[in-house]
Motif scaffolding. Sequence first.
Motif, PDB file in Angstrom:
ATOM      1  N   SER A  34      32.938  84.184  -5.293  1.00  0.00           N
ATOM      2  CA  SER A  34      34.322  84.541  -4.959  1.00  0.00           C
ATOM      3  C   SER A  34      34.414  85.338  -3.658  1.00  0.00           C
ATOM      4  O   SER A  34      35.347  85.159  -2.871  1.00  0.00           O
ATOM      5  N   LEU A  35      33.446  86.196  -3.392  1.00  0.00           N
ATOM      6  CA  LEU A  35      33.454  86.957  -2.140  1.00  0.00           C
ATOM      7  C   LEU A  35      33.255  86.016  -0.947  1.00  0.00           C
ATOM      8  O   LEU A  35      33.918  86.171   0.088  1.00  0.00           O
ATOM      9  N   ASP A  36      32.366  85.049  -1.102  1.00  0.00           N
ATOM     10  CA  ASP A  36      32.151  84.064  -0.038  1.00  0.00           C
ATOM     11  C   ASP A  36      33.430  83.306   0.274  1.00  0.00           C
ATOM     12  O   ASP A  36      33.726  83.018   1.440  1.00  0.00           O
ATOM     13  N   ILE A  37      34.187  82.974  -0.761  1.00  0.00           N
ATOM     14  CA  ILE A  37      35.437  82.227  -0.566  1.00  0.00           C
ATOM     15  C   ILE A  37      36.442  83.072   0.208  1.00  0.00           C
ATOM     16  O   ILE A  37      37.139  82.577   1.097  1.00  0.00           O
ATOM     17  N   VAL A  38      36.516  84.362  -0.112  1.00  0.00           N
ATOM     18  CA  VAL A  38      37.420  85.266   0.616  1.00  0.00           C
ATOM     19  C   VAL A  38      37.007  85.329   2.085  1.00  0.00           C
ATOM     20  O   VAL A  38      37.849  85.224   2.984  1.00  0.00           O
ATOM     21  N   GLU A  39      35.703  85.486   2.339  1.00  0.00           N
ATOM     22  CA  GLU A  39      35.216  85.536   3.720  1.00  0.00           C
ATOM     23  C   GLU A  39      35.463  84.212   4.446  1.00  0.00           C
ATOM     24  O   GLU A  39      35.834  84.206   5.619  1.00  0.00           O
ATOM     25  N   LEU A  40      35.275  83.108   3.738  1.00  0.00           N
ATOM     26  CA  LEU A  40      35.534  81.796   4.326  1.00  0.00           C
ATOM     27  C   LEU A  40      37.014  81.654   4.664  1.00  0.00           C
ATOM     28  O   LEU A  40      37.363  81.146   5.733  1.00  0.00           O
ATOM     29  N   THR A  41      37.873  82.112   3.780  1.00  0.00           N
ATOM     30  CA  THR A  41      39.313  82.050   4.021  1.00  0.00           C
ATOM     31  C   THR A  41      39.670  82.779   5.308  1.00  0.00           C
ATOM     32  O   THR A  41      40.411  82.257   6.147  1.00  0.00           O
ATOM     33  N   MET A  42      39.122  83.985   5.484  1.00  0.00           N
ATOM     34  CA  MET A  42      39.409  84.761   6.696  1.00  0.00           C
ATOM     35  C   MET A  42      38.872  84.055   7.941  1.00  0.00           C
ATOM     36  O   MET A  42      39.544  84.010   8.976  1.00  0.00           O
ATOM     37  N   GLU A  51      47.920  81.903   9.192  1.00  0.00           N
ATOM     38  CA  GLU A  51      48.182  83.214   8.611  1.00  0.00           C
ATOM     39  C   GLU A  51      48.451  83.051   7.123  1.00  0.00           C
ATOM     40  O   GLU A  51      48.987  82.042   6.678  1.00  0.00           O
ATOM     41  N   ASN A  52      48.084  84.069   6.390  1.00  0.00           N
ATOM     42  CA  ASN A  52      48.404  84.140   4.957  1.00  0.00           C
ATOM     43  C   ASN A  52      47.917  82.954   4.147  1.00  0.00           C
ATOM     44  O   ASN A  52      48.619  82.417   3.309  1.00  0.00           O
ATOM     45  N   MET A  53      46.711  82.527   4.439  1.00  0.00           N
ATOM     46  CA  MET A  53      46.087  81.492   3.624  1.00  0.00           C
ATOM     47  C   MET A  53      45.572  82.217   2.389  1.00  0.00           C
ATOM     48  O   MET A  53      44.582  82.926   2.459  1.00  0.00           O
ATOM     49  N   GLY A  54      46.268  82.083   1.283  1.00  0.00           N
ATOM     50  CA  GLY A  54      45.953  82.888   0.122  1.00  0.00           C
ATOM     51  C   GLY A  54      44.816  82.367  -0.727  1.00  0.00           C
ATOM     52  O   GLY A  54      44.375  81.234  -0.586  1.00  0.00           O
ATOM     53  N   GLU A  55      44.344  83.255  -1.602  1.00  0.00           N
ATOM     54  CA  GLU A  55      43.310  82.863  -2.554  1.00  0.00           C
ATOM     55  C   GLU A  55      43.805  81.725  -3.436  1.00  0.00           C
ATOM     56  O   GLU A  55      43.039  80.880  -3.856  1.00  0.00           O
ATOM     57  N   ASP A  56      45.111  81.725  -3.717  1.00  0.00           N
ATOM     58  CA  ASP A  56      45.678  80.656  -4.542  1.00  0.00           C
ATOM     59  C   ASP A  56      45.512  79.305  -3.861  1.00  0.00           C
ATOM     60  O   ASP A  56      45.232  78.305  -4.511  1.00  0.00           O
ATOM     61  N   ASP A  57      45.691  79.285  -2.536  1.00  0.00           N
ATOM     62  CA  ASP A  57      45.511  78.042  -1.791  1.00  0.00           C
ATOM     63  C   ASP A  57      44.076  77.554  -1.920  1.00  0.00           C
ATOM     64  O   ASP A  57      43.817  76.377  -2.135  1.00  0.00           O
TER      65      ASP A  57
END
Length: 77
Positions: A34-42, A51-57
């Motif tokens: 899950s942390l990797d996904i957050v970092e990938l999102t950023m 902008e604002n590509m959320g975890e839900d996306d």
Amino acid sequence: MIFEKLTGLLSEQFGVEADSITMETTFEDLGADSLDIVELTMAVEEEFGLENMGEDDMSGLSTVADLVNYLKSKLED
């Protein structure tokens, strides 16, 4: 072009060869937690100017193809 940029990001973030990443590669295949996904999102937001590509996306996406298609839809808006 989106796929090529993504393979570069994924290769760098997950320490895998870019050549080993295909459209069918899953984030699980890359060992993403899950942390990797957050970092990938950023990283994706920064790379593609989103902008604002959320975890839900991201939660509904499981393969590189899913992410490519998501980005295509966002960038065409």
